[in-house]
Scaffold this active site. Structure first.
Site, PDB file in Angstrom:
ATOM      1  N   ASP A  62       0.865  -1.179   0.000  1.00 48.94           N
ATOM      2  CA  ASP A  62       0.000   0.000   0.000  1.00 48.94           C
ATOM      3  C   ASP A  62       0.908   1.236   0.000  1.00 48.94           C
ATOM      4  O   ASP A  62       1.403   1.647  -1.041  1.00 48.94           O
ATOM      5  CB  ASP A  62      -0.900  -0.117   1.238  1.00 48.94           C
ATOM      6  CG  ASP A  62      -1.961   0.949   1.325  1.00 48.94           C
ATOM      7  OD1 ASP A  62      -2.382   1.463   0.290  1.00 48.94           O
ATOM      8  OD2 ASP A  62      -2.375   1.277   2.455  1.00 48.94           O
ATOM      9  N   ARG A 105     -10.849 -13.412   5.749  1.00 52.74           N
ATOM     10  CA  ARG A 105      -9.604 -13.975   5.192  1.00 52.74           C
ATOM     11  C   ARG A 105      -9.889 -15.225   4.367  1.00 52.74           C
ATOM     12  O   ARG A 105      -9.147 -15.546   3.455  1.00 52.74           O
ATOM     13  CB  ARG A 105      -8.632 -14.356   6.315  1.00 52.74           C
ATOM     14  CG  ARG A 105      -8.038 -13.176   7.072  1.00 52.74           C
ATOM     15  CD  ARG A 105      -6.858 -13.675   7.911  1.00 52.74           C
ATOM     16  NE  ARG A 105      -6.519 -12.773   9.005  1.00 52.74           N
ATOM     17  CZ  ARG A 105      -5.706 -11.717   8.883  1.00 52.74           C
ATOM     18  NH1 ARG A 105      -5.169 -11.418   7.724  1.00 52.74           N
ATOM     19  NH2 ARG A 105      -5.439 -10.964   9.933  1.00 52.74           N
TER      20      ARG A 105
HETATM   21  P1  5GP Z   1       1.841  -0.490   3.843  1.00 50.37           P
HETATM   22  O1  5GP Z   1       2.909  -0.506   4.870  1.00 50.37           O
HETATM   23  O2  5GP Z   1       2.310  -0.825   2.448  1.00 50.37           O
HETATM   24  O3  5GP Z   1       1.062   0.801   3.857  1.00 50.37           O
HETATM   25  O4  5GP Z   1       0.746  -1.511   4.289  1.00 50.37           O
HETATM   26  C1  5GP Z   1       0.766  -2.842   4.031  1.00 50.37           C
HETATM   27  C2  5GP Z   1      -0.237  -3.536   4.934  1.00 50.37           C
HETATM   28  O5  5GP Z   1      -1.445  -2.757   5.103  1.00 50.37           O
HETATM   29  C3  5GP Z   1      -0.678  -4.822   4.288  1.00 50.37           C
HETATM   30  O6  5GP Z   1       0.190  -5.885   4.598  1.00 50.37           O
HETATM   31  C4  5GP Z   1      -2.077  -4.983   4.871  1.00 50.37           C
HETATM   32  O7  5GP Z   1      -2.005  -5.610   6.121  1.00 50.37           O
HETATM   33  C5  5GP Z   1      -2.585  -3.568   5.077  1.00 50.37           C
HETATM   34  N1  5GP Z   1      -3.462  -3.145   3.957  1.00 50.37           N
HETATM   35  C6  5GP Z   1      -3.219  -2.174   3.063  1.00 50.37           C
HETATM   36  N2  5GP Z   1      -4.229  -2.057   2.183  1.00 50.37           N
HETATM   37  C7  5GP Z   1      -5.154  -2.987   2.528  1.00 50.37           C
HETATM   38  C8  5GP Z   1      -6.432  -3.383   1.989  1.00 50.37           C
HETATM   39  O8  5GP Z   1      -6.970  -2.863   0.994  1.00 50.37           O
HETATM   40  N3  5GP Z   1      -7.060  -4.405   2.632  1.00 50.37           N
HETATM   41  C9  5GP Z   1      -6.545  -5.023   3.722  1.00 50.37           C
HETATM   42  N4  5GP Z   1      -7.263  -6.001   4.265  1.00 50.37           N
HETATM   43  N5  5GP Z   1      -5.343  -4.686   4.260  1.00 50.37           N
HETATM   44  C10 5GP Z   1      -4.656  -3.681   3.657  1.00 50.37           C
END
Ligand code: 5GP
Length: 180
Positions: free
Chosen positions: A104, A166
């Protein structure tokens, strides 16, 4: 029923199956038989993807896991990451493939990459089922990506909302009432 709260299926079971096979083929071609590959699954979101993916990798591999959590609220990620569970194996001189559910902002993956590179592995590559490129805050290299998706919160195939959903076999967007 779980499915009553689904607004839209974004990626079907069949699309996932085909993509996982393709990723498995790519990974099998890119690494040699003689390389000691350690596949590191990031708990818990990556477990369903990982379990399907490793069966499509036609090379000897070892499996290991890490669990991390970001400090602060999930909507306002600070970039500080805490290790809840660390690897069981030493990865020095080994080839590491990180398997994530979704990238993300990229902050979690950036932390994992920096952390794993500090252990002197032979290489570290990254594989994610989903990518939300429009949300990126830091530059991270995703070596293998399943699907790039728009900036929408998704669940299923390992991804949760408050630990639910999940076990859905596809990637979906929830109805607003699911959040109530
Ligand atoms: P980042 O550090 O890249 O912002 O976040 C990664 C983590 O955020 C992912 O491993 C996940 O746990 C959570 N995450 C980000 N976007 C989503 C989404 O659309 N759905 C879900 N369920 N988790 C997300």
């Amino acid at each position: 029923m779980l499915e009553n709260y689904i607004q839209e299926i974004l990626i079907s079971e069949e699309e996932i199956t085909n993509k996982v096979k393709e990723l498995g083929r790519q990974i099998s071609n890119d690494y040699g038989d003689d390389q000691q590959l350690i596949v590191v699954g990031i708990l818990k979101g990556a477990i369903i993807f990982l379990s399907d993916l490793v069966r499509e990798i036609k090379l000897p591999i070892a499996l290991d896991f890490m669990a991390v959590s970001s400090y602060g609220s999930s909507t306002e990620s600070s970039g500080a990451v805490r290790i809840l569970k660390d690897l069981e194996r030493d990865v020095e001189n080994k080839h590491v493939l990180i398997v994530e559910d979704i990238v993300d902002t990229g902050l979690t993956l950036k932390y994992l990459l920096d952390n794993l590179w500090s252990r002197k592995p032979a290489s570290v590559k990254t594989c994610t089922l989903l990518d939300k490129p429009s949300r990126r805050l830091v530059d991270v290299t995703v070596d293998y990506n399943g699907f790039s998706i728009p900036d929408k919160f998704v669940v299923g195939y390992g991804l949760d909302f408050a630990e639910n959903y999940r076990n859905l076999p596809y990637i979906a967007i929830l109805k607003p009432e699911a959040y109530e």
